[in-house]
Design a protein around this motif. Structure first.
Motif, PDB file in Angstrom:
ATOM      1  N   UNK A  20       0.831  -1.205   0.000  1.00 21.21           N
ATOM      2  CA  UNK A  20       0.000   0.000   0.000  1.00 21.21           C
ATOM      3  C   UNK A  20       0.864   1.253   0.000  1.00 21.21           C
ATOM      4  N   UNK A  21       1.866   1.305   0.869  1.00 25.83           N
ATOM      5  CA  UNK A  21       2.713   2.493   0.983  1.00 25.83           C
ATOM      6  C   UNK A  21       3.494   2.749  -0.302  1.00 25.83           C
ATOM      7  N   UNK A  22       4.020   1.686  -0.900  1.00 34.76           N
ATOM      8  CA  UNK A  22       4.764   1.846  -2.148  1.00 34.76           C
ATOM      9  C   UNK A  22       3.838   2.299  -3.268  1.00 34.76           C
ATOM     10  N   UNK A  23       2.639   1.716  -3.332  1.00 34.37           N
ATOM     11  CA  UNK A  23       1.685   2.093  -4.374  1.00 34.37           C
ATOM     12  C   UNK A  23       1.284   3.562  -4.242  1.00 34.37           C
ATOM     13  N   UNK A  24       1.032   4.007  -3.005  1.00 39.20           N
ATOM     14  CA  UNK A  24       0.680   5.411  -2.790  1.00 39.20           C
ATOM     15  C   UNK A  24       1.839   6.320  -3.200  1.00 39.20           C
ATOM     16  N   UNK A  25       3.058   5.941  -2.839  1.00 36.83           N
ATOM     17  CA  UNK A  25       4.220   6.773  -3.161  1.00 36.83           C
ATOM     18  C   UNK A  25       4.462   6.843  -4.665  1.00 36.83           C
ATOM     19  N   UNK A  51      12.565   9.429  -7.618  1.00 34.46           N
ATOM     20  CA  UNK A  51      12.970   8.338  -6.730  1.00 34.46           C
ATOM     21  C   UNK A  51      13.249   8.858  -5.322  1.00 34.46           C
ATOM     22  N   UNK A  52      13.880  10.019  -5.231  1.00 34.35           N
ATOM     23  CA  UNK A  52      14.137  10.633  -3.926  1.00 34.35           C
ATOM     24  C   UNK A  52      12.833  10.968  -3.219  1.00 34.35           C
ATOM     25  N   UNK A  53      11.855  11.447  -3.986  1.00 38.02           N
ATOM     26  CA  UNK A  53      10.548  11.758  -3.406  1.00 38.02           C
ATOM     27  C   UNK A  53       9.861  10.495  -2.893  1.00 38.02           C
ATOM     28  N   UNK A  57       8.564   9.789   0.896  1.00 41.78           N
ATOM     29  CA  UNK A  57       7.191   9.411   1.223  1.00 41.78           C
ATOM     30  C   UNK A  57       7.153   8.109   2.024  1.00 41.78           C
ATOM     31  N   UNK A  58       8.007   7.158   1.690  1.00 43.09           N
ATOM     32  CA  UNK A  58       8.051   5.897   2.433  1.00 43.09           C
ATOM     33  C   UNK A  58       8.563   6.121   3.849  1.00 43.09           C
ATOM     34  N   UNK A  59       9.476   7.057   4.006  1.00 40.73           N
ATOM     35  CA  UNK A  59       9.971   7.355   5.353  1.00 40.73           C
ATOM     36  C   UNK A  59       8.846   7.859   6.238  1.00 40.73           C
ATOM     37  N   UNK A  60       7.916   8.612   5.643  1.00 43.91           N
ATOM     38  CA  UNK A  60       6.766   9.110   6.414  1.00 43.91           C
ATOM     39  C   UNK A  60       5.766   8.003   6.721  1.00 43.91           C
ATOM     40  N   UNK A  61       5.427   7.200   5.716  1.00 40.84           N
ATOM     41  CA  UNK A  61       4.348   6.223   5.889  1.00 40.84           C
ATOM     42  C   UNK A  61       4.782   4.991   6.668  1.00 40.84           C
ATOM     43  N   UNK A  62       6.055   4.606   6.556  1.00 42.57           N
ATOM     44  CA  UNK A  62       6.528   3.393   7.221  1.00 42.57           C
ATOM     45  C   UNK A  62       7.494   3.674   8.366  1.00 42.57           C
ATOM     46  N   UNK A  63       7.784   4.956   8.605  1.00 40.73           N
ATOM     47  CA  UNK A  63       8.661   5.339   9.716  1.00 40.73           C
ATOM     48  C   UNK A  63      10.010   4.633   9.645  1.00 40.73           C
ATOM     49  N   UNK A  64      10.525   4.485   8.421  1.00 39.30           N
ATOM     50  CA  UNK A  64      11.815   3.829   8.213  1.00 39.30           C
ATOM     51  C   UNK A  64      12.619   4.607   7.188  1.00 39.30           C
ATOM     52  N   UNK A  85      10.137  -4.965   2.172  1.00 37.69           N
ATOM     53  CA  UNK A  85       9.752  -5.872   3.255  1.00 37.69           C
ATOM     54  C   UNK A  85      10.971  -6.484   3.935  1.00 37.69           C
ATOM     55  N   UNK A  86      11.900  -7.000   3.139  1.00 41.35           N
ATOM     56  CA  UNK A  86      13.043  -7.722   3.705  1.00 41.35           C
ATOM     57  C   UNK A  86      14.098  -6.787   4.259  1.00 41.35           C
ATOM     58  N   UNK A  87      14.088  -5.507   3.852  1.00 39.74           N
ATOM     59  CA  UNK A  87      15.087  -4.559   4.334  1.00 39.74           C
ATOM     60  C   UNK A  87      14.727  -3.996   5.706  1.00 39.74           C
ATOM     61  N   UNK A  88      13.538  -4.343   6.200  1.00 37.11           N
ATOM     62  CA  UNK A  88      13.100  -3.826   7.500  1.00 37.11           C
ATOM     63  C   UNK A  88      13.781  -4.628   8.595  1.00 37.11           C
ATOM     64  N   UNK A  89      14.905  -4.102   9.090  1.00 43.54           N
ATOM     65  CA  UNK A  89      15.669  -4.797  10.112  1.00 43.54           C
ATOM     66  C   UNK A  89      14.897  -4.881  11.425  1.00 43.54           C
ATOM     67  N   UNK A  90      14.103  -3.837  11.721  1.00 46.16           N
ATOM     68  CA  UNK A  90      13.294  -3.821  12.931  1.00 46.16           C
ATOM     69  C   UNK A  90      11.836  -3.611  12.534  1.00 46.16           C
ATOM     70  N   UNK A  91      10.915  -4.202  13.292  1.00 43.33           N
ATOM     71  CA  UNK A  91       9.505  -4.023  12.947  1.00 43.33           C
ATOM     72  C   UNK A  91       9.070  -2.574  13.091  1.00 43.33           C
ATOM     73  N   UNK A  92       8.244  -2.119  12.160  1.00 38.21           N
ATOM     74  CA  UNK A  92       7.663  -0.783  12.271  1.00 38.21           C
ATOM     75  C   UNK A  92       6.541  -0.871  13.291  1.00 38.21           C
ATOM     76  N   UNK A  93       6.637  -0.192  14.433  1.00 43.92           N
ATOM     77  CA  UNK A  93       5.644  -0.409  15.482  1.00 43.92           C
ATOM     78  C   UNK A  93       4.270   0.145  15.168  1.00 43.92           C
TER      79      UNK A  93
END
Length: 354
Positions: A20-25, A51-53, A57-64, A85-93
């Protein structure tokens, strides 16, 4: 940051909050008329600036914070989502769930929701779409992703509730908690901790939780997984030896009714295992007794309806506010009647103190 007007159209429904977050971005920065899982970002008109944008946007929506090279190395939508998905070293709370394409009212009521299936928050989207005045947060709870041989104790739910209490204490705008399926038990325990700490919190909303265990039991993980997926114990113990049985079970549980991309079954398999481990812990758990009157929403079709009401009456010392909805367990979360109940719940006063 400025982005182009959203012109890209969806060709598919996202299956999880990463997609969802990637599609929105991507939709915000691309002028491609249609996006599919095989769309190449740069072939669709994406630039280095776009790509930078996207990463912002992903930093905002996924807090990563994701590196820009992630999109450069994986420009195809499905590949990029898999990398995210696989690059998320820690779960997004905490994940904010938008109401369709529009933002919720900034000062609208804000609730945090717990779910059993690894904390995936896509189940909230129908509610967010029907209640655009509210702000919904999904609690991404992936701590059940552990080796099968790791011990599961009766304290798992109360310990996890303490973690969520600390997490939510940093956000004073969240004043009510809800849980779906076994996530209802986490909502119950976390609400009690907040009340005891004097944090203003509304009564918990518990959406079709499993029955309260009559007594602690100790089934094997394979037994729980087999029952949850509707597969044989042999298949639960050895997935590689029973690929067709597993694939049929995953297709039944897929949010889109089929496995839409290569290795998508790997993600769904992991999510099912996380969910089964949470249910495995639930076999050893009893809800903490507390004289609070939660809102209980139950499927009218469940055979243990009266028992569940009786059990929660015993836990709380008084009968909960009970609503029944004529829908199955899987369908109740998207039923229009639930949105009406949630709207009433969001209007209830918030109290504080132990």
């Amino acid at each position: 940051m400025t982005t182009r007007p959203r012109t890209a159209q969806r060709m598919f429904d996202p299956v999880d909050s990463w997609e969802l977050s990637v599609l929105e971005a991507w939709s915000c920065v691309l002028v491609e008329e249609h996006l599919t899982r095989r769309t190449d970002f740069f072939e669709a008109g994406g630039t280095s600036v776009a790509a930078t944008q996207v990463m912002s946007l992903l930093r905002r929506s996924l807090a990563r914070q994701y590196p820009l090279t992630l999109l450069m190395d994986h420009p195809v939508f499905a590949d990029f989502v898999r990398a995210v998905r696989t690059d998320t070293a820690q779960p997004v709370p905490l994940v904010s769930v938008p109401a369709a394409a529009s933002a919720a009212v900034p000062d609208g009521p804000r609730s945090a929701w717990f779910h059993a299936a690894g904390g995936e928050v896509m189940f909230l989207r129908p509610l967010a779409a029907r209640l655009p005045q509210a702000r919904f947060l999904g609690v991404r709870d992936t701590d059940w992703d552990r080796p099968v041989h790791a011990p599961v104790t009766a304290q798992e739910f109360t310990e996890k509730a303490a973690q969520h209490h600390r997490l939510l204490s940093a956000d004073s705008s969240v004043d009510r908690l809800a849980g779906y399926s076994s996530g209802a038990f986490l909502a119950h325990e976390t609400t009690l901790l907040r009340r005891r700490a004097g944090v203003p919190t509304a009564p918990a909303l518990l959406v079709d939780p499993p029955p309260v265990p009559e007594r602690p039991s100790a089934p094997s993980y394979e037994e729980v997984l087999a029952r949850r997926l509707g597969i044989s114990r042999e298949a639960a113990a050895d997935a590689t030896g029973h690929p067709e049985e597993w694939r049929a079970a995953l297709a039944r549980r897929s949010p889109v009714g089929a496995l839409p991309e290569e290795s998508y079954d790997d993600w769904l398999t992991k999510l099912c295992r996380i969910s089964a481990k949470g249910e495995w812990a639930l076999c050893r758990y009893r809800p903490t007794a507390y004289p609070d009157r939660p809102w209980l929403v139950l499927s009218r079709r469940r055979p243990d309806l009266e028992r569940t009401v009786r059990d929660w009456t015993g836990v709380c010392g008084q009968r909960p506010a009970v609503t029944t909805i004529d829908a199955s367990h899987d369908d109740i979360i998207t039923h229009p009647d639930l949105a009406d109940v949630v709207a009433d719940w969001l209007r209830q006063p918030v109290t504080g103190g132990p």
